[in-house]
Design an enzyme around this catalytic site. Structure first.
Site, short mmCIF file in Angstrom:
data_model
loop_
_atom_site.label_atom_id
_atom_site.label_comp_id
_atom_site.label_asym_id
_atom_site.label_seq_id
_atom_site.Cartn_x
_atom_site.Cartn_y
_atom_site.Cartn_z
N GLY A 15 0.80 -1.22 0.00
CA GLY A 15 0.00 0.00 0.00
C GLY A 15 0.84 1.27 0.00
O GLY A 15 1.92 1.34 -0.59
N ILE A 16 0.32 2.27 0.70
CA ILE A 16 0.98 3.58 0.75
C ILE A 16 2.38 3.43 1.35
O ILE A 16 3.35 4.04 0.86
CB ILE A 16 0.12 4.56 1.58
N ASP A 35 6.58 -4.46 9.58
CA ASP A 35 5.19 -4.82 9.24
C ASP A 35 4.83 -6.12 9.92
O ASP A 35 5.67 -6.99 10.11
CB ASP A 35 5.04 -4.95 7.71
N ASP A 59 4.54 -5.97 15.22
CA ASP A 59 3.16 -5.56 15.46
C ASP A 59 3.21 -4.25 16.24
O ASP A 59 3.66 -4.23 17.40
CB ASP A 59 2.44 -6.64 16.27
N ASN A 86 3.23 4.76 9.50
CA ASN A 86 2.21 4.58 8.45
C ASN A 86 1.21 3.46 8.75
O ASN A 86 0.05 3.53 8.33
CB ASN A 86 2.91 4.32 7.11
N SER A 141 -5.21 11.11 8.02
CA SER A 141 -6.23 10.85 7.01
C SER A 141 -7.03 12.13 6.85
O SER A 141 -7.12 12.94 7.79
CB SER A 141 -7.14 9.71 7.50
N TYR A 154 -12.40 4.98 13.38
CA TYR A 154 -11.25 5.33 12.53
C TYR A 154 -11.02 6.83 12.49
O TYR A 154 -9.88 7.31 12.65
CB TYR A 154 -11.48 4.79 11.11
N LYS A 158 -7.68 8.96 13.82
CA LYS A 158 -6.82 9.86 13.03
C LYS A 158 -6.88 11.29 13.57
O LYS A 158 -5.91 12.05 13.45
CB LYS A 158 -7.22 9.80 11.56
N PRO A 184 -3.85 11.74 3.73
CA PRO A 184 -4.30 11.44 2.36
C PRO A 184 -5.83 11.37 2.28
O PRO A 184 -6.51 11.08 3.27
CB PRO A 184 -3.72 10.05 2.08
N1 LIG Z 1 -5.99 3.97 1.61
C1 LIG Z 1 -6.62 5.06 2.00
O1 LIG Z 1 -7.64 5.48 1.43
C2 LIG Z 1 -6.06 5.88 3.14
C3 LIG Z 1 -6.49 7.22 3.25
C4 LIG Z 1 -5.99 7.99 4.30
C5 LIG Z 1 -5.10 7.44 5.19
N2 LIG Z 1 -4.71 6.15 5.05
C6 LIG Z 1 -3.76 5.63 6.05
O2 LIG Z 1 -2.57 5.25 5.37
C7 LIG Z 1 -1.97 4.15 6.05
C8 LIG Z 1 -1.75 3.02 5.07
O3 LIG Z 1 -2.98 2.69 4.49
P1 LIG Z 1 -3.07 1.70 3.23
O4 LIG Z 1 -4.43 1.88 2.64
O5 LIG Z 1 -1.86 1.84 2.38
O6 LIG Z 1 -3.03 0.29 3.98
P2 LIG Z 1 -2.88 -1.20 3.45
O7 LIG Z 1 -3.98 -1.95 4.11
O8 LIG Z 1 -2.73 -1.26 1.98
O9 LIG Z 1 -1.49 -1.60 4.14
C9 LIG Z 1 -1.36 -1.48 5.52
C10 LIG Z 1 -0.09 -2.18 5.96
O10 LIG Z 1 -0.01 -2.02 7.39
C11 LIG Z 1 0.27 -3.29 7.97
N3 LIG Z 1 -0.25 -3.34 9.33
C12 LIG Z 1 -1.55 -3.39 9.72
N4 LIG Z 1 -1.63 -3.52 11.06
C13 LIG Z 1 -0.35 -3.55 11.51
C14 LIG Z 1 0.22 -3.68 12.79
N5 LIG Z 1 -0.54 -3.83 13.90
N6 LIG Z 1 1.57 -3.66 12.91
C15 LIG Z 1 2.34 -3.53 11.81
N7 LIG Z 1 1.86 -3.42 10.57
C16 LIG Z 1 0.52 -3.44 10.42
C17 LIG Z 1 -0.39 -4.29 7.04
O11 LIG Z 1 0.17 -5.58 7.19
C18 LIG Z 1 -0.12 -3.68 5.68
O12 LIG Z 1 1.12 -4.08 5.12
C19 LIG Z 1 -2.92 3.80 7.22
O13 LIG Z 1 -2.49 4.46 8.40
C20 LIG Z 1 -4.24 4.38 6.75
O14 LIG Z 1 -5.10 4.69 7.83
C21 LIG Z 1 -5.17 5.36 4.04
#
Ligand SMILES: NC(=O)c1ccc[n+]([C@@H]2O[C@H](COP(=O)([O-])OP(=O)(O)OC[C@H]3O[C@@H](n4cnc5c(N)ncnc54)[C@H](O)[C@@H]3O)[C@@H](O)[C@H]2O)c1
Length: 250
Positions: A15-16, A35, A59, A86, A141, A154, A158, A184
């Protein structure tokens, strides 16, 4: 390896976070993918490009796991310049009316999204303090700015991150540590793409709310993170940059 810029990216396996890790690696930093799953695989892919990369299964809601990850980073690379906080729960959360979100679900989300960032920050802090320098970028977020409904746990998590970014910036500034955030909009991350219920309900609304009316990609978030971690942002702290194609203006 003293001159190497060392960056920890939590949730960097996909992801991000993965897009952020790829960019720091491309720019010559040593990256640590922290991760709960896929860390070693992601680090191996990044190392295969010739970059320095370490994968640590971590974790973020477990203090011992966070400490072990920080220790592994210092053992491997000798320092910690940047923490990108992140990792978080988002794409797997179900849109739920406020009255139907259970206490357990509230606690699960706050534990990972709020306590998790606090625990990772606490784990890297002694190293940054002894260096007299460091940059922390907290992933927020757009949802707390906009007041998005049906994800109250959620959105609250944030909102707490935005508050922690400001308060921690005040607390750590004199130690040479800057704390900023990136917020984002709805982003087509791996997690989001794997959870169609989110895409169906949120994608069209999100795109329509933007002045740049297209999908937001993980790569769209990267530049703000890299900037806030860099010397170009040496006089910025306590700020959260909204990166959402112009859906919300501060
Ligand atoms: N995708 C969106 O629309 C969006 C928008 C705004 C903010 N965000 C924020 O961006 C960040 C990344 O989001 P994304 O959509 O890329 O996520 P994603 O689900 O694609 O990836 C998240 C990653 O975090 C890891 N993760 C989850 N829980 C964990 C833990 N307890 N310990 C360690 N690693 C852990 C997962 O294994 C995964 O690799 C998050 O904080 C999310 O809230 C996402």
């Amino acid at each position: 390896m003293g001159d190497k810029n060392v960056v920890i990216i939590t949730g960097g396996a996909m992801g991000i976070g993965r897009a952020i890790a790829d960019r720091f690696a491309k720019d010559g930093s040593a990256v640590v993918i922290a991760d709960v799953s896929g860390a070693t695989e992601a680090a191996a892919e990044i190392a295969a490009t010739g970059a320095q990369a370490l994968g640590v299964t971590c974790d973020i809601s477990d203090p011992a796991s966070c400490s072990a990850m920080a220790d592994a980073t210092v053992t491997a690379f000798g320092r910690i310049d940047t923490l990108v906080n992140n990792a978080g729960l988002y794409s797997t959360l179900k849109l739920t009316e406020f009255k139907d979100i259970t206490t357990e679900e509230w606690q699960r989300v706050l534990n990972v999204n709020v306590m998790g960032q606090a625990l990772v920050t606490a784990a890297v802090l002694p190293t940054m303090q002894s260096q007299g320098s460091g940059a922390i970028v907290n992933m927020s977020s757009g949802t707390p700015f906009k007041g998005v409904p049906y994800l109250l746990h959620y959105v609250a998590s944030k909102g707490a991150i935005n508050a922690m970014t400001k308060a921690l910036a005040k607390e750590l500034g004199s130690a040479g540590i800057r704390v900023n955030g990136v917020a984002p909009g709805f982003t087509m991350s791996d997690g989001v793409k794997a959870n169609p219920h989110q895409i169906e309900k949120l994608k069209d609304i999100s795109v329509q709310a933007r002045v740049i009316a297209r999908d937001q990609l993980p790569e769209d978030v990267v530049g703000a993170v890299v900037f806030l971690a860099s010397r170009d942002a040496a006089f910025m702290t306590g700020q959260t940059l909204v990166v959402d194609g112009g859906a919300y203006f501060h």
